[in-house]
Scaffold this motif. Sequence first.
Motif, PDB file in Angstrom:
ATOM      1  N   THR A   1       0.815  -1.219   0.000  1.00  0.00           N
ATOM      2  CA  THR A   1       0.000   0.000   0.000  1.00  0.00           C
ATOM      3  C   THR A   1       0.843   1.260   0.000  1.00  0.00           C
ATOM      4  OG1 THR A   1      -0.142   0.081   2.423  1.00  0.00           O
ATOM      5  CG2 THR A   1      -1.810  -1.211   1.261  1.00  0.00           C
TER       6      THR A   1
ATOM      7  N   THR B   1      -2.708   6.060  -3.044  1.00  0.00           N
ATOM      8  CA  THR B   1      -3.959   6.405  -2.390  1.00  0.00           C
ATOM      9  C   THR B   1      -4.904   5.213  -2.464  1.00  0.00           C
ATOM     10  OG1 THR B   1      -5.015   7.230  -4.403  1.00  0.00           O
ATOM     11  CG2 THR B   1      -3.686   8.802  -3.127  1.00  0.00           C
ATOM     12  N   ILE B   2      -5.936   5.258  -1.657  1.00  0.00           N
ATOM     13  CA  ILE B   2      -6.892   4.156  -1.664  1.00  0.00           C
ATOM     14  C   ILE B   2      -7.618   4.076  -3.012  1.00  0.00           C
ATOM     15  CG2 ILE B   2      -8.839   5.462  -0.695  1.00  0.00           C
ATOM     16  CD1 ILE B   2      -9.436   2.906   0.972  1.00  0.00           C
TER      17      ILE B   2
ATOM     18  N   ILE C   1       3.460   7.621   1.535  1.00  0.00           N
ATOM     19  CA  ILE C   1       2.020   7.845   1.526  1.00  0.00           C
ATOM     20  C   ILE C   1       1.346   6.533   1.913  1.00  0.00           C
ATOM     21  CG2 ILE C   1      -0.002   8.414   0.132  1.00  0.00           C
ATOM     22  CD1 ILE C   1       1.845  10.023  -1.686  1.00  0.00           C
ATOM     23  N   TRP C   2       0.606   6.576   3.014  1.00  0.00           N
ATOM     24  CA  TRP C   2      -0.155   5.403   3.421  1.00  0.00           C
ATOM     25  C   TRP C   2      -1.558   5.839   3.810  1.00  0.00           C
ATOM     26  CZ3 TRP C   2       5.123   5.006   4.767  1.00  0.00           C
ATOM     27  CH2 TRP C   2       5.761   3.851   4.333  1.00  0.00           C
ATOM     28  N   GLU C   3      -2.468   5.780   2.867  1.00  0.00           N
ATOM     29  CA  GLU C   3      -3.862   6.034   3.237  1.00  0.00           C
ATOM     30  C   GLU C   3      -4.442   4.830   3.962  1.00  0.00           C
ATOM     31  OE1 GLU C   3      -5.510   9.401   0.143  1.00  0.00           O
ATOM     32  OE2 GLU C   3      -6.491   7.460   0.249  1.00  0.00           O
ATOM     33  N   VAL C   4      -3.961   3.656   3.587  1.00  0.00           N
ATOM     34  CA  VAL C   4      -4.328   2.427   4.303  1.00  0.00           C
ATOM     35  C   VAL C   4      -3.078   1.563   4.428  1.00  0.00           C
ATOM     36  CG1 VAL C   4      -6.750   2.371   3.582  1.00  0.00           C
ATOM     37  CG2 VAL C   4      -5.014   1.271   2.155  1.00  0.00           C
TER      38      VAL C   4
END
Length: 212
Positions: free
Chosen positions: A3, A7-8, A45-48
């Motif tokens: 991930t 982005t998700i 970047i870790w949205e999830v």
Amino acid sequence: MTTWDKTIMALQADLLGAHALGMRTVVCATGNPPLRGDYPNVDGIWEVDSVGLAGLLNGLNQGRDSNGLALATKTSFHIGARFNPGAQDAAAEVARTRAKLRAGAQFLITRPVYELDSFRRMTAELDAGVPVLLALAPLSGFDEADFLAHEVPGVTIPEPTLRALDRAGGSAAAVGLDLAAGLAAQATSLAQGVVLRFDGDLAAMERLHAAL
């Protein structure tokens, strides 16, 4: 699938595209923070994380996207997640693995293991109720084993293994293969399958496969 740096929405687009092309099995991973690599000043970047990715896949399988909106068709992903039997904080690893299972993971794969005691303890505590696959990566020699044992967190390599590889000298790769074959043979009663990560020749691979 990791991930990191997506982005998700990007993850969802990649997953739906992969499903359209026939991909069905996905192993969820978070990825390593850049500060652990050669570019420590780069932001990630870790949205999830991997738990969120398992939840996203589970939602797609139920016919809804990341915002809960209905899809035209349900996906049919087989959702996998990783866990590390040799984690320094075993309780935290068990808790995180259970979170992955609650999110929708349907099978588990270990990180490469070099002894089975920690695997036995953690799988007994998890009592996952899903297939658990043991990952094996035969050691190529003493230098690799020594580096993994002392420089990589969460990797446990028994002292007898280190001594055997050190004594083997130029035959260390063959010894590493024999050690992995021994683990594979013992794993038949402990795991539902074995995943091999191997860079050797075909004859060596067949030798290791025979142990299964």
